[in-house]
Every structure is written in C-alpha cells, then in structure tokens.
Design a protein around this motif. Sequence first.
Motif, PDB file in Angstrom:
ATOM      1  N   THR A 106       1.844 -13.806  15.234  1.00 25.62           N
ATOM      2  CA  THR A 106       1.097 -12.938  14.331  1.00 25.62           C
ATOM      3  C   THR A 106       1.291 -13.389  12.891  1.00 25.62           C
ATOM      4  N   LEU A 107       0.181 -13.604  12.202  1.00 23.38           N
ATOM      5  CA  LEU A 107       0.185 -13.923  10.781  1.00 23.38           C
ATOM      6  C   LEU A 107      -0.332 -12.694  10.054  1.00 23.38           C
ATOM      7  N   THR A 108       0.459 -12.171   9.113  1.00 22.65           N
ATOM      8  CA  THR A 108       0.074 -10.984   8.353  1.00 22.65           C
ATOM      9  C   THR A 108      -0.191 -11.393   6.909  1.00 22.65           C
ATOM     10  N   ASN A 109      -1.360 -11.009   6.402  1.00 17.81           N
ATOM     11  CA  ASN A 109      -1.725 -11.242   5.006  1.00 17.81           C
ATOM     12  C   ASN A 109      -1.942  -9.875   4.368  1.00 17.81           C
ATOM     13  N   THR A 110      -1.057  -9.517   3.448  1.00 19.58           N
ATOM     14  CA  THR A 110      -1.185  -8.256   2.719  1.00 19.58           C
ATOM     15  C   THR A 110      -1.718  -8.567   1.329  1.00 19.58           C
ATOM     16  N   LEU A 111      -2.822  -7.937   0.970  1.00 18.23           N
ATOM     17  CA  LEU A 111      -3.478  -8.154  -0.316  1.00 18.23           C
ATOM     18  C   LEU A 111      -3.479  -6.850  -1.088  1.00 18.23           C
ATOM     19  N   LYS A 112      -2.830  -6.856  -2.262  1.00 24.66           N
ATOM     20  CA  LYS A 112      -2.821  -5.690  -3.140  1.00 24.66           C
ATOM     21  C   LYS A 112      -3.707  -6.009  -4.341  1.00 24.66           C
ATOM     22  N   ILE A 113      -4.669  -5.136  -4.591  1.00 16.66           N
ATOM     23  CA  ILE A 113      -5.628  -5.318  -5.674  1.00 16.66           C
ATOM     24  C   ILE A 113      -5.403  -4.215  -6.694  1.00 16.66           C
ATOM     25  N   ASN A 114      -5.289  -4.611  -7.969  1.00 14.00           N
ATOM     26  CA  ASN A 114      -5.118  -3.644  -9.044  1.00 14.00           C
ATOM     27  C   ASN A 114      -6.243  -3.863 -10.045  1.00 14.00           C
ATOM     28  N   SER A 115      -7.064  -2.827 -10.230  1.00  8.39           N
ATOM     29  CA  SER A 115      -8.191  -2.900 -11.158  1.00  8.39           C
ATOM     30  C   SER A 115      -8.304  -1.560 -11.875  1.00  8.39           C
ATOM     31  N   PRO A 116      -9.164  -1.482 -12.894  1.00 12.10           N
ATOM     32  CA  PRO A 116      -9.342  -0.191 -13.574  1.00 12.10           C
ATOM     33  C   PRO A 116      -9.818   0.921 -12.626  1.00 12.10           C
ATOM     34  N   GLN A 117     -10.418   0.551 -11.518  1.00  8.74           N
ATOM     35  CA  GLN A 117     -10.879   1.551 -10.549  1.00  8.74           C
ATOM     36  C   GLN A 117      -9.742   2.078  -9.676  1.00  8.74           C
ATOM     37  N   GLY A 118      -8.571   1.451  -9.757  1.00 12.26           N
ATOM     38  CA  GLY A 118      -7.434   1.909  -8.968  1.00 12.26           C
ATOM     39  C   GLY A 118      -6.744   0.763  -8.263  1.00 12.26           C
ATOM     40  N   GLU A 119      -5.780   1.133  -7.442  1.00 14.73           N
ATOM     41  CA  GLU A 119      -5.038   0.162  -6.652  1.00 14.73           C
ATOM     42  C   GLU A 119      -5.454   0.289  -5.192  1.00 14.73           C
TER      43      GLU A 119
END
Length: 100
Positions: A77-90
């Motif tokens: 299992t390969l896990t890719n966690t992507l966290k995005i932070n923008s003015p619209q929120g996280e």
Amino acid sequence: DPDLEITTDQAGPQGEDKSTAKYKTDGSESVNSMRGTDVKSKAGWDGDKLKIASKLDFGGTEITLDQTWELSGDGNTLTNTLKINSPQGEFEIVYLLRKQ
C-alpha cells in the motif's frame, strides 16, 4: 535519489489530464508547472516518508501544498496524503494505492 519524477494521469468530466513533476529529494528547490502556474517545491526524506512542500501563486492568492508519501511495511500500500491550505480553508486528501 536525489532525482524523482512523478507522472500523474487523471480522467474526469473535463477530460484527461497528464502531468509530470520533477523534484530533488536533497531539499533543494524545484520548479514545476501546474496548469500554467509555477509551483516551487522542496522535497526530502523524513525517515522512510517522502515529504514535498510546495507553494504557488494562483491569481495573486498563495496556496500551499504539503504531501507525504509512505509505503506500507509489506510494500502493498502506497499512501499519499495531500494537505492544501488556501484562503478558502484547509483541505486534506488521502490517496491509498493498493497493489493487486
């Protein structure tokens, strides 16, 4: 190592999209293009996890992307966690890719 290339193929309502990003895992800055916008990234290893921190300016708005790639101990299992932070929120998106 330290050269890493990630190619992504996506299909959706707008059609198919293929992109390639190149990184250096030694922590030096890499610049890639995402739909015509420059994305500045730094990639490096944290133990057995690959972390990629990216920033881009999208129409005067700064967006940060933090990715963590991790392979399970059994290699299935390969896990890719992507966290995005923008003015619209996280936001957080997690992709689990399982070997069949």
